[in-house]
Scaffold this motif. Structure first.
Motif: not given
Length: 113
Positions: A69-75, A23-26
């Motif tokens: 890889p992973g969601k960190a790339h989007v940020f 939730r915090v990441r989003l």
């Protein structure tokens, strides 16, 4: 039976913690996306050319070329796009009070989950 309940409780606590982390990441991604969208709106209001906007986007994508890889790339991509947009000369030459009034008048994007 009591041991099983304790294990289930621990699993639920871990799952709740993971959900809170997500939730915090989003929320961080949503904030950065809002910032990027506001800058794009300001540039549209300043009649930025499609070519200039395309160069900004391509520059961003080029600097984030190595996919991680992973969601960190989007940020990372959103953050880099934000930096590229804030460096845009049109926004730099715009009077500060005009930029602030435009920002306060823009419609906020609300994302509900």
């Amino acid at each position: 039976e009591l041991q099983q309940k304790v294990e289930e409780t621990e699993l639920l606590k871990m799952e709740l913690q993971m959900l809170e982390t997500e939730r915090v990441r989003l929320s961080l991604v949503e904030e950065k996306l809002m910032d990027v969208l506001q800058l794009l709106q300001q540039l549209r209001d300043l009649n930025i050319s499609k070519r200039a906007l395309g160069k900004i986007l391509l520059s961003t994508l080029e600097s984030c070329r190595d996919p991680q890889p992973g969601k960190a790339h989007v940020f990372k991509v959103l953050d880099m796009l934000y930096q590229e947009l804030t460096a845009c000369e049109l926004l730099q030459s715009q009077p500060m009070e005009k930029a602030q009034s435009r920002q306060s008048l823009s419609n906020p994007l609300v994302i509900s989950c």
